[in-house]
Scaffold this active site. Structure first.
Site, PDB file in Angstrom:
ATOM      1  N   ASN A   9       1.111  -1.230   0.107  1.00 53.01           N
ATOM      2  CA  ASN A   9       0.415  -0.222   0.153  1.00 53.01           C
ATOM      3  C   ASN A   9       0.979   1.224   0.404  1.00 53.01           C
ATOM      4  O   ASN A   9       1.496   1.950   1.676  1.00 53.01           O
ATOM      5  CB  ASN A   9      -0.944   0.426   1.394  1.00 53.01           C
ATOM      6  N   TRP A  10       0.785   1.760  -1.263  1.00 52.82           N
ATOM      7  CA  TRP A  10       2.453   3.069  -0.924  1.00 52.82           C
ATOM      8  C   TRP A  10       1.323   4.348  -0.552  1.00 52.82           C
ATOM      9  O   TRP A  10       2.373   5.401  -0.583  1.00 52.82           O
ATOM     10  CB  TRP A  10       2.204   2.956  -2.496  1.00 52.82           C
ATOM     11  N   LYS A  11       0.171   4.228   0.039  1.00 55.26           N
ATOM     12  CA  LYS A  11      -0.544   5.692  -0.049  1.00 55.26           C
ATOM     13  C   LYS A  11      -0.829   6.970  -0.351  1.00 55.26           C
ATOM     14  O   LYS A  11      -0.141   6.205  -2.113  1.00 55.26           O
ATOM     15  CB  LYS A  11      -0.181   5.385   1.713  1.00 55.26           C
ATOM     16  N   HIS A 100      -9.897   0.955   4.958  1.00 53.18           N
ATOM     17  CA  HIS A 100      -8.116   1.350   5.971  1.00 53.18           C
ATOM     18  C   HIS A 100      -8.579   2.358   6.429  1.00 53.18           C
ATOM     19  O   HIS A 100      -9.641   2.740   6.736  1.00 53.18           O
ATOM     20  CB  HIS A 100      -7.595   1.828   4.522  1.00 53.18           C
ATOM     21  N   GLU A 102      -7.330   4.157   7.551  1.00 53.75           N
ATOM     22  CA  GLU A 102      -6.742   6.066   7.385  1.00 53.75           C
ATOM     23  C   GLU A 102      -8.023   6.358   6.893  1.00 53.75           C
ATOM     24  O   GLU A 102      -8.424   8.059   6.702  1.00 53.75           O
ATOM     25  CB  GLU A 102      -5.941   5.968   6.446  1.00 53.75           C
ATOM     26  N   GLU A 172      -5.433  -5.329  10.664  1.00 54.54           N
ATOM     27  CA  GLU A 172      -4.346  -4.648  10.684  1.00 54.54           C
ATOM     28  C   GLU A 172      -5.139  -2.718  12.041  1.00 54.54           C
ATOM     29  O   GLU A 172      -5.540  -2.302  12.372  1.00 54.54           O
ATOM     30  CB  GLU A 172      -4.648  -2.732   9.567  1.00 54.54           C
ATOM     31  N   GLY A 178       1.756   2.558  10.798  1.00 53.79           N
ATOM     32  CA  GLY A 178       3.474   3.639  10.823  1.00 53.79           C
ATOM     33  C   GLY A 178       3.719   3.287  11.875  1.00 53.79           C
ATOM     34  O   GLY A 178       4.679   4.928  12.092  1.00 53.79           O
ATOM     35  N   SER A 217       3.337  -1.753  10.736  1.00 54.22           N
ATOM     36  CA  SER A 217       4.424  -1.701  10.934  1.00 54.22           C
ATOM     37  C   SER A 217       5.312  -3.229  10.976  1.00 54.22           C
ATOM     38  O   SER A 217       6.247  -3.590  10.983  1.00 54.22           O
ATOM     39  CB  SER A 217       5.094  -1.240  11.588  1.00 54.22           C
ATOM     40  N   GLY A 238       2.682  -1.053   4.541  1.00 50.05           N
ATOM     41  CA  GLY A 238       2.771   0.186   3.476  1.00 50.05           C
ATOM     42  C   GLY A 238       4.331   0.933   4.001  1.00 50.05           C
ATOM     43  O   GLY A 238       5.484   0.516   2.687  1.00 50.05           O
TER      44      GLY A 238
HETATM   45  C1  PEP Z   1      -0.777   0.109   5.914  1.00 48.35           C
HETATM   46  O1  PEP Z   1      -1.339   1.450   5.801  1.00 48.35           O
HETATM   47  O2  PEP Z   1      -1.562  -0.750   5.964  1.00 48.35           O
HETATM   48  C2  PEP Z   1       0.024  -0.022   6.684  1.00 48.35           C
HETATM   49  C3  PEP Z   1       0.469  -1.312   7.424  1.00 48.35           C
HETATM   50  O3  PEP Z   1       1.081   0.772   7.188  1.00 48.35           O
HETATM   51  P1  PEP Z   1       2.402   0.404   7.986  1.00 48.35           P
HETATM   52  O4  PEP Z   1       3.171  -1.108   6.910  1.00 48.35           O
HETATM   53  O5  PEP Z   1       3.694   1.436   7.625  1.00 48.35           O
HETATM   54  O6  PEP Z   1       2.179   0.312   9.000  1.00 48.35           O
END
Ligand code: PEP
Length: 255
Positions: A9-11, A100, A102, A172, A178, A217, A238
């Protein structure tokens, strides 16, 4: 035996030149015998929507699949700035991330809207990657199970268990996204097992084959211990998906 799935997930990150370099490095890294050619995990990349075509063209001929990060529930119409499931499908996507944290938190997406997006995605032959997870406060209050199952049941109630035959669930924990904090493999396994048990009470066959991936993470250093858990079938990544060596190492962590 479920095939693993590692989804990037590049966001809202990356510009075309950097995307090109990142994809080039990922493609050559995954050709290495320790990587994708080992065939252990399916790999999915979800770039920002404006770069879907760039990524699709760059991935042509590889086994890496393309996904959207978001979708609207309507087929078309007056929804300025939104993207339909049909458009994602038409652009070459096989998957789309839905729900998600976010999107839930920053953009106020409700469980009902998320359920409608899930239906819209499937109607356009996209595989929804449904994200569920609790906040730090919910975990501390002991309501992890209630939160996660509430989010899951909302979608199950809307689409029915049959729709989960072609879906992925991503657990998640919001407190791990993050932040550098990762759920321990045991903490993650506990929730994954609960999700699978809930699905199995409705349909054992679906529960057995559905992929439940972990996000929060995930890095090259912790992926293997997470993937060693019986109910963790992969990762939604992410930050580490923006660093080729990290992402390759995560993909290669499937044995
Ligand atoms: C995500 O945004 O789905 C995610 C898991 O981010 P990260 O790996 O940076 O925690």
């Amino acid at each position: 035996m479920r095939k693993g799935l590692v989804a990037a997930n590049w966001k809202m990150n990356g510009l075309s030149q950097g995307n090109d370099a990142l994809l080039g490095a990922i493609l050559s890294g995954l050709k290495d015998p320790s990587g994708l050619e080992g065939g252990q995990a399916e790999v999915l990349i979800c770039p920002p929507a404006v770069y879907l075509q760039q990524v699709r063209d760059k991935l042509e001929g590889s086994r890496i699949r393309l996904g959207g990060q978001n979708v609207h529930s309507a087929i078309s119409g007056a929804f300025t700035g939104e993207i339909s499931a049909g458009m994602l499908s038409d652009t070459g996507c096989s998957h789309v991330i839905i729900g998600h944290s976010e999107r839930r938190e920053i953009f106020g997406e409700s469980d009902q809207f998320i359920a409608e997006k899930f239906s819209a995605a499937q109607a356009a032959n996209l595989i929804p990657v449904l994200c569920v997870g609790e906040t730090q406060a919910q975990r501390e209050a002991g309501s992890t199970a209630e939160t996660v199952l509430g989010q899951l049941n909302m979608v199950l109630g809307h689409v029915g268990i049959e729709a989960f035959e072609q879906a992925v669930v991503a657990y998640e924990p919001v407190w791990a996204i993050g932040t550098g904090l990762t759920a321990s493999p045991e903490q993650a396994q506990e929730v994954h097992a609960l999700i699978r048990k809930t699905i199995s009470e409705l349909d054992e066959g679906v529960a057995e084959q559905i992929r439940i991936i972990y996000g929060g993470s995930v890095k090259g250093t912790n992926a293997a211990t997470l993937f060693a858990q019986p109910d963790i079938d992969g990762a939604l990544v992410g930050g580490a998906s923006l660093v080729a060596e990290e992402f390759i190492r995560i993909c290669a962590s499937f044995e």
